[in-house]
Design an enzyme around this catalytic site. Structure first.
Site, PDB file in Angstrom:
ATOM      1  N   HIS A  35     -10.615   1.015  -5.164  1.00 22.78           N
ATOM      2  CA  HIS A  35      -9.644   1.049  -4.069  1.00 22.78           C
ATOM      3  C   HIS A  35     -10.294   1.599  -2.799  1.00 22.78           C
ATOM      4  CE1 HIS A  35      -6.098   2.952  -1.937  1.00 22.78           C
ATOM      5  NE2 HIS A  35      -5.664   1.723  -2.117  1.00 22.78           N
ATOM      6  N   HIS A  76      -7.953   0.646   7.070  1.00 21.87           N
ATOM      7  CA  HIS A  76      -6.588   0.752   6.555  1.00 21.87           C
ATOM      8  C   HIS A  76      -5.552   1.091   7.620  1.00 21.87           C
ATOM      9  CE1 HIS A  76      -3.109   2.866   4.743  1.00 21.87           C
ATOM     10  NE2 HIS A  76      -3.208   1.932   3.821  1.00 21.87           N
TER      11      HIS A  76
END
Length: 279
Positions: A35, A76
């Site tokens: 991740h 992100h």
């Protein structure tokens, strides 16, 4: 001691991106996803990704956003301040400006930012789970995938279901996709009521569901949820799991993939189950 798991032949759809749906060493085995590179100190950076690949990961979960110049950047947050030496919105900066920033945490900012195209071409056998964070990312993402023929190595993910549909409309052949909140919510809420057949047409447009263990206090990942997804031909990938005991519990429950921020922990769990490395 090696821990064995009862991997079953689920009725997976044949999806080139999902190697556990294909004949080979990973067939019917759970997949491991790093991740954001699985290193929170330098998330979504080439250093984190290279370390994960060296450990044995074949799947990297990443986020992409669009810079002011149209460049697709691996990042992100909407704002730059949390993990970079910059500030303001990423969408208001050009790649020339972003390339001067450094990524890190706790006062250590050493890693440069990464363009999606550079990451995609770094390896020819690594797969990318790409979370499209803004609508503007659809066009550049599709163009890069098309130009490099990387359809089998990317999955288009987004909480926004329409965004995924727009991606595949732009491609000469489809890429794998995961369900957004609408598709997943239908399985969670309507599946227990016996409406799975009625929503099967909508589910046919996705290849897996990628979900947290729970959301807003509602437990999502349960044996019955996994069973319903498998009956619909969908894999279940769970994020973000860092505790080894929880990893084992979920794998024993039958999930098809785990995403983690602790690269070493998940690698050790998979090694215990004799499915490591995955490259």
């Amino acid at each position: 001691m090696t821990r064995l798991s009862p991997y079953r032949a689920h009725p997976y759809r044949d999806i080139p991106y999902l190697l556990n749906s294909q004949p080979g060493a990973l067939q019917n085995a759970p997949l491991a996803f790093a991740h954001r590179g699985a290193d929170p100190r330098r998330e979504n950076t080439m250093g984190a990704f290279r370390h994960a690949v060296e450990l044995g990961y074949r799947y990297l979960e990443i986020d992409v956003r669009t810079a002011a110049c149209g460049t697709l950047v691996v990042f992100h947050d909407e704002e730059l301040g949390r993990v970079t030496t910059g500030s303001g919105r990423l969408s208001e900066k050009t790649w020339e400006e972003l390339s001067e920033l450094r990524v890190g945490m706790d006062g250590r900012f050493t890693e440069p930012m990464v363009r999606f195209e550079d990451l995609l071409t770094e390896w020819d056998d690594v797969h990318f789970n790409v979370d499209l964070k803004d609508g503007e990312a659809v066009g550049p993402f599709a163009e890069i995938v098309e130009r490099h023929g990387a359809h089998h190595r990317v999955l288009a993910a987004s909480f926004n279901d329409a965004r995924r549909h727009r991606v595949n409309k732009r491609l000469s052949r489809p890429v794998a996709t995961s369900g957004g909140w609408v598709s997943t919510g239908m399985i969670v809420l309507l599946g227990p009521l016996g409406f799975l057949r009625r929503i099967s047409r909508r589910l046919a447009g996705i290849d897996c569901v990628q979900v947290p263990i729970e959301h807003s206090g509602v437990r999502i990942v349960r044996p019955k949820f996994i069973e319903r997804c498998h009956k619909a031909g969908l894999q279940v990938h769970v994020w973000v799991v860092d505790d080894p005991a929880e990893m084992h519990r979920l794998l024993d429950m039958g999930v098809d993939g785990l995403m983690t921020d602790d690269a070493e922990a998940l690698a050790d769990v998979m090694a215990e189950r004799s499915i490591w490395p995955q490259r």
